[in-house]
Design a protein around this motif. Structure first.
Motif, mmCIF file in Angstrom:
data_model
loop_
_atom_site.group_PDB
_atom_site.id
_atom_site.type_symbol
_atom_site.label_atom_id
_atom_site.label_comp_id
_atom_site.label_asym_id
_atom_site.label_seq_id
_atom_site.Cartn_x
_atom_site.Cartn_y
_atom_site.Cartn_z
ATOM 1 N N THR A 24 42.801 35.438 33.488
ATOM 2 C CA THR A 24 42.419 36.827 34.194
ATOM 3 C C THR A 24 41.939 36.866 35.393
ATOM 4 O O THR A 24 40.950 36.015 35.678
ATOM 5 N N PHE A 25 42.305 37.529 36.349
ATOM 6 C CA PHE A 25 41.853 37.548 37.666
ATOM 7 C C PHE A 25 41.402 38.757 38.202
ATOM 8 O O PHE A 25 41.866 39.859 37.944
ATOM 9 N N LYS A 26 40.410 38.899 39.487
ATOM 10 C CA LYS A 26 40.037 40.005 39.871
ATOM 11 C C LYS A 26 41.473 40.502 40.860
ATOM 12 O O LYS A 26 42.143 39.291 41.246
ATOM 13 N N SER A 27 41.471 41.750 41.199
ATOM 14 C CA SER A 27 42.327 42.119 42.489
ATOM 15 C C SER A 27 41.920 41.849 43.716
ATOM 16 O O SER A 27 42.831 42.041 44.669
ATOM 17 N N ASP A 28 40.888 41.347 43.886
ATOM 18 C CA ASP A 28 40.231 41.206 45.490
ATOM 19 C C ASP A 28 41.022 40.314 46.131
ATOM 20 O O ASP A 28 41.683 39.208 45.684
ATOM 21 N N GLN A 77 48.624 37.525 34.628
ATOM 22 C CA GLN A 77 48.016 36.762 35.551
ATOM 23 C C GLN A 77 48.762 36.985 37.051
ATOM 24 O O GLN A 77 48.137 37.134 37.999
ATOM 25 N N GLN A 80 47.893 40.499 38.262
ATOM 26 C CA GLN A 80 46.673 40.491 38.612
ATOM 27 C C GLN A 80 46.108 39.664 39.920
ATOM 28 O O GLN A 80 45.319 40.222 40.790
ATOM 29 N N ALA A 81 46.687 38.380 39.945
ATOM 30 C CA ALA A 81 46.133 37.607 41.099
ATOM 31 C C ALA A 81 46.759 38.070 42.347
ATOM 32 O O ALA A 81 47.854 38.570 42.606
ATOM 33 N N GLY A 192 43.281 33.265 42.626
ATOM 34 C CA GLY A 192 42.556 34.366 43.006
ATOM 35 C C GLY A 192 41.118 34.313 42.662
ATOM 36 O O GLY A 192 40.896 32.915 42.200
ATOM 37 N N TYR A 193 40.568 35.254 42.509
ATOM 38 C CA TYR A 193 38.924 35.250 42.183
ATOM 39 C C TYR A 193 38.997 35.629 40.511
ATOM 40 O O TYR A 193 39.568 36.594 39.869
ATOM 41 N N ALA A 195 38.078 36.587 36.652
ATOM 42 C CA ALA A 195 37.666 37.620 36.221
ATOM 43 C C ALA A 195 37.039 37.181 34.892
ATOM 44 O O ALA A 195 36.699 38.193 33.986
ATOM 45 N N GLU A 196 36.843 36.133 34.590
ATOM 46 C CA GLU A 196 36.484 35.710 33.276
ATOM 47 C C GLU A 196 35.816 34.084 33.395
ATOM 48 O O GLU A 196 36.193 33.407 34.333
#
Length: 221
Positions: A24-28, A77, A80-81, A192-193, A195-196
């Motif tokens: 799980t990734f942030k969208s940043d 993922q 999201q990434a 990516g960054y 999220a978990e």
């Protein structure tokens, strides 16, 4: 101050021990400076005869990400990434024009004319000897490069996940290689960054699967 300077870069042992597979990734977005460094560290990986026979595709466009996710059993993922690295391998790289590889090695002084002349004969002979194992060897080199990516990403504060769940022909269509029957997809790696958080699930004792000289003589450490 650059994005890299703002990141507390981990040393290699710390990156290896800290890395977990993140789903799980942030969208940043990844700063372009860091993304370029990731690419440079990835292609610094070793390869057979330094042929660098991989093809690495950075999937970033939203529509491309959605299509790649669909080709990967809708795993989210990828969506999201901010970027997913697709590692592909050319099984016939050693039978193509390697002049750029030779010229660069000569310029750096890593190889001399004798080495280049040796490789010009040795590489085609080696490739011919591989026969139907060309694909396997090409994928090995691509996986080595992917391992460089995940450790470099971890060292720079990013997370990754090796992905094997995808349909090769569909992935090839997404990256524009549907008409290349020889190209092999090795692995997909979203970057990516996180999220978990992910805890270390642990490893078996060394004696369980590390041996000395032959299987059955367990390494005791």
């Amino acid at each position: 101050m650059s994005a890299i300077a703002q990141t507390q870069v981990l040393d290699v042992p710390s990156a290896i021990l800290q890395r977990r597979s993140i789903k799980t990734f942030k969208s940043d977005p990844i700063p372009e400076e860091i993304l370029k460094q990731l690419v440079e560290l990835t292609v610094a990986a070793p390869s057979s005869f330094n042929m660098q026979g991989w093809q690495i595709i950075l999937v970033q466009d939203e529509a491309q990400k959605a299509a790649l996710s669909a080709a990967s059993w809708n795993q989210q993922q990828i969506v999201q990434a901010p970027v997913t690295f697709v590692f592909a391998a050319d099984p016939y790289a050693g039978e193509k024009d390697l002049t750029p590889v030779y010229e660069q090695a000569l310029q750096t002084g890593a190889w001399n004319e004798g080495t280049v002349n040796y490789f010009k004969n040795a590489i085609p002979q080696f490739q011919a000897g591989l026969a139907d194992k060309r694909r396997e060897y090409g994928i090995k080199d691509a996986i080595i490069a992917a391992t460089h990516l995940v450790l470099a990403a971890e060292s720079l504060g990013l997370s990754t996940c090796f992905m094997n769940g995808w349909i090769e022909e569909q992935v090839k269509a997404v990256i524009g290689a549907a008409d290349d029957p020889d190209l092999a997809i090795a692995v997909l790696v979203p970057v990516g960054y996180p999220a978990e958080p992910r805890l270390n699930p642990g490893r078996l004792p060394l004696s369980a699967n590390v041996s000395v000289d032959r299987i059955g003589n367990p390494y005791q450490g």
